[in-house]
Design a protein around this motif. Structure first.
Motif, PDB file in Angstrom:
ATOM      1  N   PHE A 411      -1.967 -18.531  -2.008  1.00  0.00           N
ATOM      2  CA  PHE A 411      -1.162 -18.519  -3.228  1.00  0.00           C
ATOM      3  C   PHE A 411       0.019 -17.555  -3.063  1.00  0.00           C
ATOM      4  O   PHE A 411       1.153 -17.873  -3.406  1.00  0.00           O
ATOM      5  N   ALA A 412      -0.269 -16.361  -2.518  1.00  0.00           N
ATOM      6  CA  ALA A 412       0.780 -15.347  -2.354  1.00  0.00           C
ATOM      7  C   ALA A 412       1.911 -15.886  -1.473  1.00  0.00           C
ATOM      8  O   ALA A 412       3.091 -15.732  -1.789  1.00  0.00           O
ATOM      9  N   TYR A 413       1.549 -16.561  -0.375  1.00  0.00           N
ATOM     10  CA  TYR A 413       2.587 -17.113   0.516  1.00  0.00           C
ATOM     11  C   TYR A 413       3.313 -18.286  -0.135  1.00  0.00           C
ATOM     12  O   TYR A 413       4.478 -18.527   0.142  1.00  0.00           O
ATOM     13  N   ALA A 414       2.615 -19.029  -1.005  1.00  0.00           N
ATOM     14  CA  ALA A 414       3.270 -20.148  -1.688  1.00  0.00           C
ATOM     15  C   ALA A 414       4.322 -19.629  -2.662  1.00  0.00           C
ATOM     16  O   ALA A 414       5.364 -20.248  -2.862  1.00  0.00           O
ATOM     17  N   VAL A 415       4.058 -18.448  -3.268  1.00  0.00           N
ATOM     18  CA  VAL A 415       5.030 -17.868  -4.205  1.00  0.00           C
ATOM     19  C   VAL A 415       6.258 -17.402  -3.418  1.00  0.00           C
ATOM     20  O   VAL A 415       7.384 -17.760  -3.714  1.00  0.00           O
ATOM     21  N   HIS A 416       6.025 -16.585  -2.370  1.00  0.00           N
ATOM     22  CA  HIS A 416       7.131 -16.139  -1.512  1.00  0.00           C
ATOM     23  C   HIS A 416       6.537 -15.483  -0.274  1.00  0.00           C
ATOM     24  O   HIS A 416       5.523 -14.796  -0.368  1.00  0.00           O
ATOM     25  N   THR A 417       7.189 -15.665   0.864  1.00  0.00           N
ATOM     26  CA  THR A 417       6.659 -15.095   2.115  1.00  0.00           C
ATOM     27  C   THR A 417       6.490 -13.581   1.992  1.00  0.00           C
ATOM     28  O   THR A 417       5.493 -13.024   2.446  1.00  0.00           O
ATOM     29  N   ASP A 418       7.457 -12.895   1.334  1.00  0.00           N
ATOM     30  CA  ASP A 418       7.367 -11.435   1.218  1.00  0.00           C
ATOM     31  C   ASP A 418       6.180 -11.010   0.360  1.00  0.00           C
ATOM     32  O   ASP A 418       5.549  -9.988   0.625  1.00  0.00           O
ATOM     33  N   VAL A 419       5.868 -11.823  -0.669  1.00  0.00           N
ATOM     34  CA  VAL A 419       4.701 -11.516  -1.518  1.00  0.00           C
ATOM     35  C   VAL A 419       3.442 -11.608  -0.654  1.00  0.00           C
ATOM     36  O   VAL A 419       2.539 -10.775  -0.742  1.00  0.00           O
ATOM     37  N   GLY A 420       3.390 -12.634   0.219  1.00  0.00           N
ATOM     38  CA  GLY A 420       2.252 -12.783   1.136  1.00  0.00           C
ATOM     39  C   GLY A 420       2.107 -11.586   2.052  1.00  0.00           C
ATOM     40  O   GLY A 420       1.023 -11.014   2.209  1.00  0.00           O
ATOM     41  N   HIS A 421       3.239 -11.170   2.671  1.00  0.00           N
ATOM     42  CA  HIS A 421       3.198 -10.038   3.612  1.00  0.00           C
ATOM     43  C   HIS A 421       2.729  -8.745   2.950  1.00  0.00           C
ATOM     44  O   HIS A 421       2.052  -7.942   3.565  1.00  0.00           O
ATOM     45  N   ARG A 422       3.119  -8.549   1.669  1.00  0.00           N
ATOM     46  CA  ARG A 422       2.840  -7.258   1.001  1.00  0.00           C
ATOM     47  C   ARG A 422       1.572  -7.280   0.150  1.00  0.00           C
ATOM     48  O   ARG A 422       1.287  -6.359  -0.590  1.00  0.00           O
ATOM     49  N   CYS A 423       0.827  -8.385   0.228  1.00  0.00           N
ATOM     50  CA  CYS A 423      -0.316  -8.570  -0.671  1.00  0.00           C
ATOM     51  C   CYS A 423      -1.487  -7.651  -0.274  1.00  0.00           C
ATOM     52  O   CYS A 423      -1.832  -7.563   0.900  1.00  0.00           O
ATOM     53  N   VAL A 424      -2.060  -6.935  -1.254  1.00  0.00           N
ATOM     54  CA  VAL A 424      -3.214  -6.065  -0.938  1.00  0.00           C
ATOM     55  C   VAL A 424      -4.462  -6.415  -1.751  1.00  0.00           C
ATOM     56  O   VAL A 424      -5.575  -6.141  -1.334  1.00  0.00           O
ATOM     57  N   ALA A 425      -4.261  -7.028  -2.928  1.00  0.00           N
ATOM     58  CA  ALA A 425      -5.422  -7.375  -3.771  1.00  0.00           C
ATOM     59  C   ALA A 425      -4.990  -8.447  -4.756  1.00  0.00           C
ATOM     60  O   ALA A 425      -3.815  -8.813  -4.806  1.00  0.00           O
ATOM     61  N   CYS A 426      -5.955  -8.969  -5.526  1.00  0.00           N
ATOM     62  CA  CYS A 426      -5.568 -10.002  -6.490  1.00  0.00           C
ATOM     63  C   CYS A 426      -6.491  -9.967  -7.709  1.00  0.00           C
ATOM     64  O   CYS A 426      -7.603  -9.436  -7.648  1.00  0.00           O
ATOM     65  N   ARG A 427      -5.989 -10.545  -8.780  1.00  0.00           N
ATOM     66  CA  ARG A 427      -6.822 -10.757  -9.971  1.00  0.00           C
ATOM     67  C   ARG A 427      -6.892 -12.259 -10.216  1.00  0.00           C
ATOM     68  O   ARG A 427      -5.867 -12.936 -10.220  1.00  0.00           O
ATOM     69  N   ILE A 428      -8.109 -12.772 -10.404  1.00  0.00           N
ATOM     70  CA  ILE A 428      -8.278 -14.173 -10.777  1.00  0.00           C
ATOM     71  C   ILE A 428      -8.770 -14.167 -12.221  1.00  0.00           C
ATOM     72  O   ILE A 428      -9.804 -13.549 -12.523  1.00  0.00           O
ATOM     73  N   ASN A 429      -8.003 -14.816 -13.096  1.00  0.00           N
ATOM     74  CA  ASN A 429      -8.295 -14.772 -14.539  1.00  0.00           C
ATOM     75  C   ASN A 429      -8.502 -13.337 -15.024  1.00  0.00           C
ATOM     76  O   ASN A 429      -9.474 -13.021 -15.727  1.00  0.00           O
ATOM     77  N   ASP A 430      -7.583 -12.447 -14.592  1.00  0.00           N
ATOM     78  CA  ASP A 430      -7.554 -11.034 -15.004  1.00  0.00           C
ATOM     79  C   ASP A 430      -8.712 -10.189 -14.486  1.00  0.00           C
ATOM     80  O   ASP A 430      -8.890  -9.049 -14.912  1.00  0.00           O
ATOM     81  N   ARG A 431      -9.504 -10.720 -13.563  1.00  0.00           N
ATOM     82  CA  ARG A 431     -10.579  -9.896 -12.981  1.00  0.00           C
ATOM     83  C   ARG A 431     -10.315  -9.727 -11.501  1.00  0.00           C
ATOM     84  O   ARG A 431      -9.923 -10.684 -10.822  1.00  0.00           O
ATOM     85  N   LEU A 432     -10.543  -8.526 -10.983  1.00  0.00           N
ATOM     86  CA  LEU A 432     -10.317  -8.289  -9.553  1.00  0.00           C
ATOM     87  C   LEU A 432     -11.228  -9.190  -8.733  1.00  0.00           C
ATOM     88  O   LEU A 432     -12.402  -9.381  -9.076  1.00  0.00           O
ATOM     89  N   ALA A 433     -10.680  -9.762  -7.645  1.00  0.00           N
ATOM     90  CA  ALA A 433     -11.481 -10.674  -6.817  1.00  0.00           C
ATOM     91  C   ALA A 433     -11.077 -10.478  -5.358  1.00  0.00           C
ATOM     92  O   ALA A 433      -9.974 -10.005  -5.071  1.00  0.00           O
ATOM     93  N   PRO A 434     -11.971 -10.832  -4.421  1.00  0.00           N
ATOM     94  CA  PRO A 434     -11.612 -10.696  -2.995  1.00  0.00           C
ATOM     95  C   PRO A 434     -10.498 -11.681  -2.612  1.00  0.00           C
ATOM     96  O   PRO A 434     -10.403 -12.769  -3.190  1.00  0.00           O
TER      97      PRO A 434
END
Length: 705
Positions: A411-434
């Protein structure tokens, strides 16, 4: 001649007379160019371009595409050049023909590489003019219809390429009719026996099902009549290849697949689609989890329809698709509908699928620029062509389409390559997820980024989209390249200092001597080789050392390499002895891996000591930062909760537990091995001292090897 006449007649329904004349002229030109050439089946070669033009005429393609269809093999199979075509028929037609032509003048090592290079060339041409792919699909379709005359292995090769690339492209562009024919013909050529047996089974099954199909159809038609809805209800046939795919991928038997009855209901407006949905849900009970609204959220290729599954009489599952007439034609013709319905006043009917196709091709171009070679590019394209999608939302409510099984990293890379490169964590439906969690349709995804972050090589184990895969690989390749040059520079600089030479003071003449002796194109390439461990710095330095300088050499009197963090790709820490800041260390140069750091006392390095070129003096920088792994062995009295006590104590002291193993020794004592993340030797000693104070701990040591 009759065939050209019938084509002319067909074209007169939608083209201007002067455009039809240009198509005829292209035909005569091709006939002349292919004179004397015959197809494997024995007929004159020009019958093939004519048939390809016929297929395109069925899609109402413009006159330039039809001219390109007539001429599509001229550059490849005759002596006529692209320039000659430009002169005769203009730039657009010549460009289309060139885009479809294969690279014949190159020698390729393998068939796979040849296929990949040709596809890469076509992808670039598609970006300039999307009609290239439509001409290519029509060409492939006619080739599949006339496969009969070829040798079995060539048949299989063409069928495999069709199933892996061309049928999925037709699906991506929403051209369902062409996709089905390509798949069924490809399947019959690739697996003739399986295809034949399925065909027989299908005929039998259709006969047995006829009565029930009619019953269900009548019930649906009656219900819709009662609701005063005008509609057309059609029993939907399953296709051979899709049955085969389901049997293979979903591990289902033929009977299980054929037990599902499928219908399509075609109505006049979007509003009516939803009314029909209500009516059929009243007639039979729906299966709650199986409803999909592709009208509100169209598929990536522009396909729109309502899908629902009902439980009919005797408990049989009934699949229903509800759509308007335009949606149905769109589903069958896809991007070709852009030409099919194009008229002067109404240019916007199919623009959705056209825009989507453009977007997909733009994505192809990005992957093409990042891929290392054509084979890697085609591998990424194949990943992206498989049609199943999940639809997720950005925090602002924008829809992002991803392949099934996609993760937040995709998903991060689909939004933008730089978002993919800098991605460290995510929230799925506002909850932290792997980051490795597969996404499901309808989820809201928020990516958390950090300015200093960079892609983790482990991501390649779980990402599913070609875009993410190529983005990560591209970044790692670049990073590895820069790091190995940097490491090579430090190692070579130190080796030269041993001989009294400064790297920055090398003259052009000295540099040239080095490059000639090592047979490398540039100094950068030489430094990269040294950094990767493919060349030994001292051996390269000896090339420049004169007798005078080498006699004054006094071993490694100069500063050793300084190690200041754990982040490098080209500097790694040996797992056998796990060195941490404060340990006396030694570096070992390993081909392809760069520098591997061991503890001075490590047994594995002992035989390498006799080979001084492979050993490099290294030291910890005073400012070294990061988390380093160390193994400790804790002998304890067996009691309840002891691991929890140890873990709590380690966490209090800012240690990080990476791994725990318990070796049961007897009923009273156990041995627990921890792999800890610590800052340095002082930090580790502090943790070990504090653990020793726990009453159940008998003995604690750091593992040596």
């Amino acid at each position: 001649m009759q065939t050209l006449e019938s084509l002319g007649h067909r074209l007169s329904s939608y083209l201007e007379p002067h455009q039809i004349n240009r198509v005829r002229r292209a035909y005569y030109y091709a006939e002349q160019a292919h004179k004397g050439q015959r197809r494997r089946s024995g007929e004159p070669y020009v019958t093939h371009p004519l048939e390809v033009a016929n297929i395109l005429a069925g899609m109402h393609m413009d006159h330039q595409s039809l001219m390109a269809a007539m001429l599509h093999d001229v550059i490849e199979d005759t002596t006529i050049s692209k320039e000659a075509l430009t002169e005769q028929f203009g730039e657009p037609v010549a460009e289309l023909v060139d885009g479809v032509s294969k690279l014949t003048q190159f020698e390729f090592e393998t068939q796979a590489q040849k296929q990949a290079e040709n596809f890469q060339k076509m992808a670039l041409a598609m970006a300039k003019d999307i009609r290239v792919i439509l001409v290519k699909l029509a060409d492939r379709l006619h080739n599949m219809r006339t496969l009969g005359a070829l040798k079995p292995e060539k048949k299989r090769r063409i069928a495999k390429e069709t199933l892996e690339i061309y049928a999925p492209i037709a699906q991506r562009l929403g051209m369902n009719n062409i996709r089905l024919e390509l798949e069924n013909r490809g399947f019959a050529a690739m697996y003739p026996l399986r295809s034949e047996r399925l065909q027989t089974a299908l005929k039998t099954a259709r006969g047995n099902r006829k009565e029930l199909v009619e019953k269900i159809q009548n019930a649906i038609e009656l219900r819709l009549e009662r609701e005063h809805i005008n509609s057309l209800v059609i029993g939907r046939e399953k296709h051979l290849y899709s049955i085969y795919q389901k049997m293979r991928n979903k591990k289902k038997s033929f009977k299980e697949i054929m037990d599902v009855y499928a219908f399509r209901i075609i109505v006049d407006s979007v509003d009516t689609c939803y009314r029909v949905l209500g009516a059929v849900h009243n007639l039979y009970k729906p299966v709650i989890t199986e409803f999909k609204d592709y009208i509100a959220i169209p598929k990536a290729n522009g396909y729109q329809s309502l899908h629902t599954v009902l439980v009919g009489m005797h408990g049989v599952p009934i699949e229903v698709q509800i759509r308007t007439k335009e949606m149905d034609e769109m589903a069958n013709s896809g991007i070709a509908a852009h030409w099919l319905y194009k008229s002067d006043n109404d240019d916007d009917i199919p623009s959705g699928s056209h825009a989507r196709a453009r977007q997909w091709i733009q994505g192809l171009l990005e992957m093409q620029q990042r891929a290392g070679d054509s084979l890697e590019f085609i591998e990424n394209v194949k990943i992206d062509l498989f049609p199943d999608e999940v639809y997720v939302f950005t925090p602002k409510g924008k829809i992002v389409e991803l392949p099934t099984g996609a993760t937040p990293v995709d998903f991060a890379y689909a939004v933008h390559t730089d978002v993919g490169h800098r991605c460290v964590a995510c929230r799925i439906n506002d909850r932290l997820a792997p980051l490795s969690q597969p996404l499901q349709s309808g989820q809201k995804i928020q990516i958390i980024t950090s300015p200093g972050a960079q892609p983790n090589p482990n991501w390649l184990n779980f990402v599913t989209s070609g875009r993410a895969r190529s983005g990560i690989r591209h970044f790692l390749k670049n990073q590895r390249h820069h790091e190995s040059i940097e490491l090579g520079r430090r190692m070579f600089s130190r080796a030269l200092l041993d001989d009294g030479i400064e790297l920055n003071d090398l003259t052009d003449e000295q540099t040239q001597i080095l490059l000639t002796a090592t047979n490398t194109p540039t100094l950068e390439a030489l430094l990269e080789d040294i950094g990767l461990g493919n060349r030994i710095a001292h051996a390269v330095a000896k090339i420049l050392a004169t007798d005078k300088t080498s006699s004054t050499s006094s071993g490694n009197i100069y500063s050793p390499l300084m190690i200041d963090s754990t982040d490098g790709l080209m500097i790694s820490f040996a797992r056998c002895c796990r060195p941490i800041p404060g340990d006396p260390i030694i570096g070992h140069i390993s081909a392809g891996k760069g520098l591997v750091v061991h503890r001075d006392t490590c047994r594995n390095i002992s035989e390498l000591r006799n080979n001084p070129e492979k050993i490099s003096a290294v030291n910890w920088a005073p400012t070294v930062t990061g988390e380093f792994l160390a193994d400790i062995r804790v002998e304890v009295q067996s009691e309840r909760g002891i691991i929890a006590s140890l873990a709590t104590r380690i966490a209090e002291l800012k240690g990080n537990i990476e791994q725990v193993n318990v070796d049961e020794r007897d009923a009273h004592n156990s041995v627990i091995r921890f792999c800890l993340g610590v800052h340095n030797r002082v930090h580790l000693a502090h943790i070990m001292r504090r653990l020793k104070l726990i009453s159940a701990v008998i003995k604690i040591t750091r593992s040596k090897n």
